[in-house]
Design an enzyme around this catalytic site. Structure first.
Site, PDB file in Angstrom:
ATOM      1  N   TRP A 139     -20.801 -25.420  -4.493  1.00 23.11           N
ATOM      2  CA  TRP A 139     -19.620 -25.213  -5.394  1.00 23.11           C
ATOM      3  C   TRP A 139     -18.776 -24.754  -5.953  1.00 23.11           C
ATOM      4  O   TRP A 139     -18.769 -22.968  -5.036  1.00 23.11           O
ATOM      5  CB  TRP A 139     -21.460 -23.536  -6.319  1.00 23.11           C
ATOM      6  CG  TRP A 139     -21.208 -23.388  -7.822  1.00 23.11           C
ATOM      7  CD1 TRP A 139     -21.104 -24.441  -8.838  1.00 23.11           C
ATOM      8  CD2 TRP A 139     -20.850 -22.178  -7.907  1.00 23.11           C
ATOM      9  NE1 TRP A 139     -21.002 -23.769 -10.072  1.00 23.11           N
ATOM     10  CE2 TRP A 139     -21.085 -22.361  -9.375  1.00 23.11           C
ATOM     11  CE3 TRP A 139     -21.585 -20.572  -7.423  1.00 23.11           C
ATOM     12  CZ2 TRP A 139     -20.926 -21.746 -10.694  1.00 23.11           C
ATOM     13  CZ3 TRP A 139     -21.104 -19.470  -8.247  1.00 23.11           C
ATOM     14  CH2 TRP A 139     -21.104 -20.108  -9.932  1.00 23.11           C
ATOM     15  N   ASP A 220     -26.781 -17.000  -2.279  1.00 21.55           N
ATOM     16  CA  ASP A 220     -26.493 -17.586  -3.219  1.00 21.55           C
ATOM     17  C   ASP A 220     -28.037 -18.311  -3.790  1.00 21.55           C
ATOM     18  O   ASP A 220     -28.253 -19.055  -3.173  1.00 21.55           O
ATOM     19  CB  ASP A 220     -25.360 -17.910  -3.211  1.00 21.55           C
ATOM     20  CG  ASP A 220     -25.335 -18.750  -4.749  1.00 21.55           C
ATOM     21  OD1 ASP A 220     -25.979 -18.532  -5.865  1.00 21.55           O
ATOM     22  OD2 ASP A 220     -24.893 -19.393  -5.301  1.00 21.55           O
ATOM     23  N   LYS A 255     -31.107 -21.261 -14.562  1.00 18.69           N
ATOM     24  CA  LYS A 255     -31.432 -22.014 -15.119  1.00 18.69           C
ATOM     25  C   LYS A 255     -33.321 -22.577 -14.431  1.00 18.69           C
ATOM     26  O   LYS A 255     -33.743 -22.846 -15.382  1.00 18.69           O
ATOM     27  CB  LYS A 255     -31.394 -22.869 -13.044  1.00 18.69           C
ATOM     28  CG  LYS A 255     -29.795 -23.041 -12.741  1.00 18.69           C
ATOM     29  CD  LYS A 255     -29.473 -24.373 -13.688  1.00 18.69           C
ATOM     30  CE  LYS A 255     -27.808 -23.945 -13.864  1.00 18.69           C
ATOM     31  NZ  LYS A 255     -26.984 -24.087 -12.409  1.00 18.69           N
TER      32      LYS A 255
HETATM   33  N1  PMP Z   1     -24.754 -20.498  -7.387  1.00 19.90           N
HETATM   34  C1  PMP Z   1     -24.408 -21.420  -7.570  1.00 19.90           C
HETATM   35  C2  PMP Z   1     -24.394 -22.968  -6.414  1.00 19.90           C
HETATM   36  C3  PMP Z   1     -24.143 -22.640  -8.936  1.00 19.90           C
HETATM   37  O1  PMP Z   1     -24.339 -23.642  -9.063  1.00 19.90           O
HETATM   38  C4  PMP Z   1     -24.856 -21.752 -10.075  1.00 19.90           C
HETATM   39  C5  PMP Z   1     -25.034 -22.184 -11.632  1.00 19.90           C
HETATM   40  N2  PMP Z   1     -23.742 -23.110 -11.303  1.00 19.90           N
HETATM   41  C6  PMP Z   1     -23.871 -20.195  -9.790  1.00 19.90           C
HETATM   42  C7  PMP Z   1     -24.317 -19.722  -8.916  1.00 19.90           C
HETATM   43  C8  PMP Z   1     -24.160 -19.122 -10.849  1.00 19.90           C
HETATM   44  O2  PMP Z   1     -24.996 -19.756 -12.013  1.00 19.90           O
HETATM   45  P1  PMP Z   1     -24.754 -18.580 -13.623  1.00 19.90           P
HETATM   46  O3  PMP Z   1     -23.923 -17.320 -13.613  1.00 19.90           O
HETATM   47  O4  PMP Z   1     -24.960 -19.296 -14.318  1.00 19.90           O
HETATM   48  O5  PMP Z   1     -25.494 -17.211 -13.403  1.00 19.90           O
END
Ligand code: PMP
Length: 399
Positions: A139, A220, A255
């Site tokens: 990401w 993560d 998600k």
């Molecule tokens: N880590 C990964 C790999 C992600 O794809 C995402 C969201 N696209 C996140 C962390 C963080 O998402 P959020 O800040 O919406 O909780």
């Protein structure tokens, strides 16, 4: 110096360079501006159902109704957020026994993004020399967030486009160059953007490696429940941190609770013992105050409400299972029509990285109104019974 010149030389904004528009936004604008019927959006990373919608989950709606009816105040909570939310989420993340480990302390953050940013800030405070290892395909925010805390980032090989699988041995030999105290940022499951996760045996090897090298895992976990299920998706992460003395786990509720815009996340740290963990967490709290002061309440309150109610928890788990099963079915359907994409059926979560180059991605957009990231990343959940055959027909000549 004349006044007008003085104001020019001291301008704060004039020296700033124009920044490129976010790739996702650029893609979204192109998609919105495309007048063709039957456009296929495989770009944006949100879950979609078979009607191509991202609806609010039923358990979330029910919890929101309850909250609106009963919430008596919007008074501040605290920099660490809603601890009822943290206490109820911990068993989902770590399992019942793992959640009781008093070397693990968590706090609420505005999404998983902020959890990672907060971890980066603490790493920089504790050991500014620590290097952060990230997979080469990952990401894009990972590097951005670590750089924001002035940490050095090193990327390591991860994905082999030809076999569409993890290049495990190549990755592990690259990691031999890691030093004790370096941080290894690993995705727990549903790897973004490749969909290629470590097998249980590979997690076992990573666990032994992390312990032997004295690395600090920063895990993560943004897609728990969307790969094999809540516990299976966390199994590798739990194994690694059980064997590590110090670790971080960054969690997102975007998600698996569908709470994207409400910014629901959490960061746990694990220290050698409970006293060090408490001291380290007191630093997290001070850092959070300087970054966002306090996290937004609503989404975390929704999660707390769901997880505090047996019927709502059952409803949420069933909805999450449906999402996961839909993604798995789409993966199998895609692989069944295009045997060249057989590995896609073995990958997990919303994303896969198609084995096509940028030129072909652009041609698919121009010729067929099929939108994906230039890297070839597709959001599997953007497929449905009506558009899957169209994608397969368009893709076939390119594979
Ligand atoms: N880590 C990964 C790999 C992600 O794809 C995402 C969201 N696209 C996140 C962390 C963080 O998402 P959020 O800040 O919406 O909780």
């Amino acid at each position: 110096m004349p006044l007008d010149q003085l104001s020019q030389t001291t301008s704060l904004f004039a020296p700033l360079k124009e920044q490129p528009l976010d790739v996702m936004l650029t893609l979204l604008n192109a998609l919105r501006g495309d007048p063709r019927d039957g456009k296929i959006d495989l770009g944006i990373g949100v879950y979609r159902n078979d009607d191509n919608q991202t609806p609010v989950m039923r358990a979330v709606k029910a919890a929101e109704t309850h909250l609106v009816a009963t919430q008596a105040s919007k008074d501040y909570i605290s920099p660490e957020g809603d601890m009822g939310y943290i206490d109820r989420l911990a068993p989902i993340v770590f399992g019942e026994a793992g959640a009781r480990d008093d070397r693990r302390l968590g706090m609420q953050t505005p999404g998983g993004t902020a959890a990672l940013r907060l971890a980066a800030a603490l790493i920089a405070r504790g050991n500014p020399e620590a290097r952060v290892w990230i997979s080469r395909e990952t990401w894009p925010n990972h590097a951005l967030l670590m750089h924001a805390a002035h940490l050095q980032v090193i990327d390591h090989p991860y994905f082999d486009r030809a076999t569409q699988a993890v290049q495990f041995d190549v990755m592990m030999s690259a990691l031999e160059a890691a030093r004790p105290g370096d941080v290894w940022l690993l995705q727990a499951c549903c790897h973004n953007p490749t969909g290629a996760d470590l097998s249980p045996e590979q997690w076992r090897a990573v666990t032994a490696f992390v312990a032997r090298k004295g690395l600090i895992p920063l895990i993560d976990m943004a897609y728990q429940g969307l790969g094999y299920g809540l516990d299976d998706d966390a199994a590798g992460m739990r194994m690694v941190i059980d064997a590590a003395s110090e670790a971080f786990v960054a969690v997102s509720g975007s998600k698996n609770f569908g709470l994207y815009r409400d910014r629901v996340g959490a960061l746990w740290l694990q220290a050698d013992n409970a006293a060090v963990a408490r001291r380290a967490r007191s630093n997290l709290i001070v850092l959070a105050r300087s970054l966002w002061s306090m996290p937004p309440d609503h989404g975390a309150a929704v999660v707390r409400t769901i997880l505090g109610d047996a019927a709502l928890t059952t409803m949420w788990r069933a909805e999450l299972d449906d999402m996961r099963l839909r993604i798995q079915t789409l993966r199998r359907d895609l692989a069944a029509v295009l045997p060249q994409l057989a590995p896609v059926a073995r990958q997990n979560g919303m994303f896969s990285l198609l084995p096509i180059d940028r030129d072909r991605v652009i041609r698919l957009r121009a010729d067929h109104a099929i939108y994906m990231l230039e890297s070839g990343r597709i959001n599997i959940a953007g497929l449905h019974s009506a558009n899957l055959p169209t994608l397969c027909t368009a893709l076939r000549p390119y594979l």
